[in-house]
Design a protein around this motif. Structure first.
Motif, short mmCIF file in Angstrom:
data_model
loop_
_atom_site.label_atom_id
_atom_site.label_comp_id
_atom_site.label_asym_id
_atom_site.label_seq_id
_atom_site.Cartn_x
_atom_site.Cartn_y
_atom_site.Cartn_z
N ALA A 1 0.08 3.92 9.79
CA ALA A 1 1.34 4.26 10.48
C ALA A 1 2.52 4.18 9.51
N MET A 2 2.48 3.21 8.60
CA MET A 2 3.58 3.12 7.64
C MET A 2 3.48 4.24 6.60
N VAL A 3 2.26 4.57 6.21
CA VAL A 3 2.08 5.69 5.27
C VAL A 3 2.59 6.99 5.90
N LEU A 4 2.29 7.18 7.17
CA LEU A 4 2.77 8.40 7.85
C LEU A 4 4.29 8.36 8.06
N SER A 5 4.83 7.15 8.21
CA SER A 5 6.30 7.03 8.29
C SER A 5 6.91 7.42 6.95
N ALA A 6 6.24 7.03 5.86
CA ALA A 6 6.71 7.41 4.52
C ALA A 6 6.65 8.93 4.38
N ALA A 7 5.63 9.56 4.97
CA ALA A 7 5.55 11.02 4.92
C ALA A 7 6.73 11.64 5.67
N LEU B 1 -5.16 6.43 -2.14
CA LEU B 1 -4.70 6.78 -3.48
C LEU B 1 -5.65 7.77 -4.16
N LYS B 2 -6.95 7.53 -3.97
CA LYS B 2 -7.94 8.45 -4.55
C LYS B 2 -7.82 9.83 -3.92
N GLU C 1 -0.02 13.22 4.11
CA GLU C 1 -0.69 13.39 5.41
C GLU C 1 -2.12 13.91 5.21
N GLU C 2 -2.26 14.77 4.22
CA GLU C 2 -3.58 15.32 3.93
C GLU C 2 -4.53 14.21 3.43
N ALA C 3 -3.98 13.29 2.64
CA ALA C 3 -4.78 12.16 2.15
C ALA C 3 -5.28 11.31 3.33
N VAL C 4 -4.41 11.09 4.29
CA VAL C 4 -4.82 10.31 5.48
C VAL C 4 -5.96 11.04 6.20
N ASN C 5 -5.79 12.33 6.36
CA ASN C 5 -6.80 13.14 7.03
C ASN C 5 -8.16 13.04 6.31
N LYS C 6 -8.11 13.18 4.99
CA LYS C 6 -9.34 13.15 4.19
C LYS C 6 -10.07 11.82 4.34
N VAL C 7 -9.29 10.75 4.23
CA VAL C 7 -9.89 9.40 4.27
C VAL C 7 -10.51 9.14 5.66
N LEU C 8 -9.83 9.59 6.70
CA LEU C 8 -10.38 9.40 8.05
C LEU C 8 -11.63 10.27 8.24
N ASN C 9 -11.56 11.50 7.74
CA ASN C 9 -12.73 12.39 7.85
C ASN C 9 -13.93 11.85 7.09
N ALA C 10 -13.66 11.10 6.02
CA ALA C 10 -14.76 10.51 5.24
C ALA C 10 -15.35 9.29 5.94
N VAL D 1 0.84 -1.20 0.00
CA VAL D 1 0.00 0.00 0.00
C VAL D 1 0.87 1.25 0.00
N THR D 2 1.87 1.27 0.87
CA THR D 2 2.71 2.46 1.02
C THR D 2 3.52 2.73 -0.24
N ARG D 3 4.03 1.65 -0.82
CA ARG D 3 4.83 1.82 -2.04
C ARG D 3 3.99 2.42 -3.17
N SER D 4 2.75 1.93 -3.34
CA SER D 4 1.96 2.45 -4.45
C SER D 4 1.60 3.93 -4.21
N LEU D 5 1.39 4.30 -2.95
CA LEU D 5 1.13 5.71 -2.65
C LEU D 5 2.36 6.56 -2.95
N LEU D 6 3.52 6.04 -2.56
CA LEU D 6 4.76 6.81 -2.80
C LEU D 6 5.02 6.97 -4.29
N GLU D 7 4.71 5.90 -5.05
CA GLU D 7 4.91 6.01 -6.51
C GLU D 7 4.01 7.09 -7.10
N ALA D 8 2.76 7.11 -6.65
CA ALA D 8 1.83 8.11 -7.16
C ALA D 8 2.27 9.52 -6.76
#
Ligand code: IPM
Ligand code: MG
Length: 357
Positions: free
Chosen positions: A297-303, A354-355, A320-329, A21-28
């Motif tokens: 946690a790994m996505v935020l570590s990547a951030a 990713l979206k 980080e903003e993507a994490v925030n959005k997804v949680l808010n949704a 998951v983290t790798r595909s986000l980093l690639e994008a």
């Protein structure tokens, strides 16, 4: 285009799932921000033991040394519990920390407004929590010598040594004081100076540092009291400065202020050379392979890697903003589920993130 070499260490348990998951986000995100990430996946921990008999193969350490940053998921599995200490997955991680001189472990703990109800603590206690645990990572009882097990006439005996030199305390204190300067200007040093000699030296050294930084408000707490204050009034803390063992314990406790240990990232840094970015949680063998893990946690570590290691603050912010959005949704993995939230597996959570970027 700027290129960075990233060593990716998926490790054990849920590690490969959250890494994907983290790798595909980093690639994008790298495409979006015009830089290129060259990923080099290397074995560590149990998966490395299966392949090479060693929890940290020399080739993995070498690749890490030659990288711009190292991103680790998690290591460990009960399968290796009976191996001798130096052959266990955890030893691979400790050797990696030592091998890269990662003496400074930075663990930011921030309450997410969307997750206030997910904590076991009362909302008013955790609302507004924003602290950093600065944990010394290559010394203390984790590495102190002598250590071992011996046979005595009264039966077997085992021992470890908690040791810190003045210079080790001084360099980690520098990190904490410098972080505090750009924050609320408070450092709380945690020790056990009422009992341990090593803590007395710790406290004296931090007091000298405090004199050099008059603008910083410095306090000292014994670790037992710190553990209590952390759940009694966590908003009082800004930067917590502590040793390896106390930092290990307090950072798990602090993680629960965010709702789940599945939310807590970390960075481990040396004076120069690549940093290691990894979630604070472990490999969660009980849910490994079930697509239930929380990848955040790994996505935020990547951030943190993007911001500190690669100096790409805008890319870090969008993650980080993507994490925030997804949680808010209202999207949640099972560790954070709440009424009226939408439960997702690890992969689906990745797709939503990713979206959102
Ligand atoms: C951590 C972990 C590690 C530690 C283990 C896996 C060796 O608990 O990073 O907090 O004790 O440092
Ligand atoms: Mg720990």
């Amino acid at each position: 285009m700027r290129q960075y070499k990233i060593v990716l260490l998926p490790g054990d348990g849920i590690g490969p799932e959250i890494s994907e998951v983290t790798r595909s986000l980093l690639e994008a995100i790298s495409k979006r921000h015009n830089f290129h990430l060259l990923f080099d996946e290397q074995p560590i921990g149990g998966s490395a033991i299966d392949l090479t008999d060693s929890p940290l193969p020399a080739s993995t350490l070498q690749a890490c040394k030659e990288s711009d940053a190292v991103l680790l998921a998690a290591i460990g599995s009960p399968k290796y519990d009976t191996l001798p200490r130096d052959k266990r997955p955890e030893s691979g991680l400790l050797e990696l920390r030592a091998g890269l001189n990662l003496f400074a472990n930075i663990r930011p703990v921030k309450a997410w407004s969307s997750l206030l109800n997910s904590s076991t603590l009362k909302t008013e206690i955790i609302n507004g929590v924003d602290l950093i645990v600065v944990r010394e990572l290559t010394g203390g009882i984790y590495f102190g010598k002598p250590k071992g097990r011996i046979k005595t006439k009264d039966g077997e005996k085992a021992f470890n040594t908690m040791t810190y030199s003045k210079s080790e305390i001084d360099r980690i204190a520098d990190i904490a004081f410098n972080l505090a300067k750009d924050r609320k200007k408070k450092v709380c040093s945690v020790d056990k100076a009422n009992v341990l000699d090593v803590s007395q030296l710790w406290r004296e050294t931090v007091e000298v540092k405090a004199k050099e930084h008059q603008e910083i408000e410095v306090s000292h707490l014994y670790v037992d009291n710190a553990a209590m204050q952390l759940i009694k009034d966590p908003k009082n803390f800004d930067v917590i400065l502590t040793g390896n063992l106390f930092g290990d314990i307090l950072s798990d406790e602090a993680a629960m202020l965010t709702g789940s240990i599945g939310m807590l990232p970390s960075a481990s840094l040396s004076r120069s050379g690549p940093g290691l970015y990894e979630p604070v949680h472990g490999s969660a063998p009980d849910i490994a392979g079930l697509d239930k893990a929380n990848p955040i946690a790994m996505v935020l570590s990547a951030a943190m890697m993007l911001r500190i290691g690669l100096k790409q603050p805008k890319a870090a912010e969008s993650l980080e903003e993507a994490v925030n959005k997804v949680l808010n949704a209202g999207f949640r993995t099972s560790d954070l589920m709440c009424e009226s939230c939408i439960e997702l597996g690890c992969r689906e959570m990745g797709r939503e993130l990713l979206k959102a970027i």
